[in-house]
Scaffold this motif. Structure first.
Motif, PDB file in Angstrom:
ATOM      1  N   PHE A 181       0.702  -1.134   0.037  1.00  0.00           N
ATOM      2  CA  PHE A 181       0.028  -0.142   0.125  1.00  0.00           C
ATOM      3  C   PHE A 181       0.861   1.189   0.066  1.00  0.00           C
ATOM      4  N   ARG A 182       2.079   1.080   0.253  1.00  0.00           N
ATOM      5  CA  ARG A 182       2.756   2.184   0.048  1.00  0.00           C
ATOM      6  C   ARG A 182       2.798   2.903  -1.393  1.00  0.00           C
ATOM      7  N   THR A 229      -5.540   4.785   2.928  1.00  0.00           N
ATOM      8  CA  THR A 229      -4.290   4.997   2.541  1.00  0.00           C
ATOM      9  C   THR A 229      -4.238   6.142   1.261  1.00  0.00           C
TER      10      THR A 229
END
Length: 275
Positions: A181-182, A229
């Protein structure tokens, strides 16, 4: 939300901080399927204030087996996508797999999607860009979020600023994918909207049966994490009965499950905005 997305969703009511949805059956199987899904999902999204793009592939070129279903015929499928657009007043998207397909598909759809395996194909990206349509590039399963800058730059260099990047997981071994998810904030640094593909990121490709597997029970988990995110949009393939779908049934969301999931996601987005 970027101006080209406002133009894309013209006529749809939405809050500026809302996420948008790209959703529909994997492939155009026939009129009843695409019209039925478009009607239901567009109604749900209208009620929830979610901007909506109907997705279905007019043909599937990237299949595992020679026996896999590829479509009902290019023009027949494209005409059904146009029918969805004109009936429900929503934009539509389909993938393209070769540069010569771009101009044809652009006559019928509002957005061209570049499959993940083809995200480095310069001639394909440039041909999609030259149509003037919005171009959604899926991140290759073998690429990082930061490296997708170069794919986006190819479209922009060809004179088209209407670019979306979509995260869909990275290859992990031979038969699984993992989502980092970065990549969502990393790809947003490229100055483009970022979408999370909540279904293909759960694929289990390269099965010995010749049919791709999946983990659809985790679609909600991936979607919630993506909203948390900072994803600008979600991509969810959905079908009334995935068990009989002619493509990617193993990782599509059953249509009846979509509305309660979207209701949860709207609440998560609202909670994040208010903090």
């Amino acid at each position: 939300m970027q101006q080209f997305l406002k133009d894309l969703f013209e006529g749809q009511q939405y809050h500026p901080d809302s996420f948008f949805l790209i959703a529909g059956p994997c492939v155009v199987e026939g009129e009843a399927l695409v019209m039925g899904v478009a009607e239901k999902v567009s109604g749900i999204c209208k009620n929830l204030g979610i901007p909506y793009v109907f997705k279905s592939s007019y043909k599937k070129a990237n299949r595992t087996s020679i026996d896999s279903f590829t479509g009902i015929g290019d023009l027949n499928a494209l005409q059904l996508l146009k029918q969805v657009k004109e009936t429900y007043h929503i934009p539509v998207v389909s993938d393209i797999h070769a540069h010569e397909e771009a101009a044809l598909a652009a006559e019928y759809v509002d957005m061209l999607q570049i499959p993940a395996f083809l995200s480095r194909q310069t001639d394909l990206l440039e041909a999609a860009a030259r149509t003037g349509k919005t171009v959604n590039i899926k991140k290759g399963q073998f690429l990082s979020g930061p490296s997708m800058k170069f794919a986006a730059d190819k479209v922009k260099h060809a004179g088209n600023e209407k670019v979306i990047l979509t995260e869909r997981g990275n290859t992990f071994g031979y038969q699984d994918l993992v989502v980092d998810f970065r990549n969502i904030p990393w790809m947003k640094e490229h100055g483009v909207p970022v979408v999370m593909d909540c279904t293909h990121s759960l694929q289990q490709p390269n099965q010995t049966s010749g049919v791709t597997g999946g983990n659809p029970e985790l679609i909600g988990t991936i979607a919630k994490a993506a909203i948390a995110t900072g994803a600008d949009g979600l991509f969810i393939e959905t079908h009334p009965n995935p068990a009989i779908a002619k493509s990617d049934g193993a990782n599509m969301l059953k249509l009846d499950y979509l509305e309660p999931l979207l209701e949860q996601l709207v609440k998560i987005r609202e909670a994040i905005i208010s903090t």
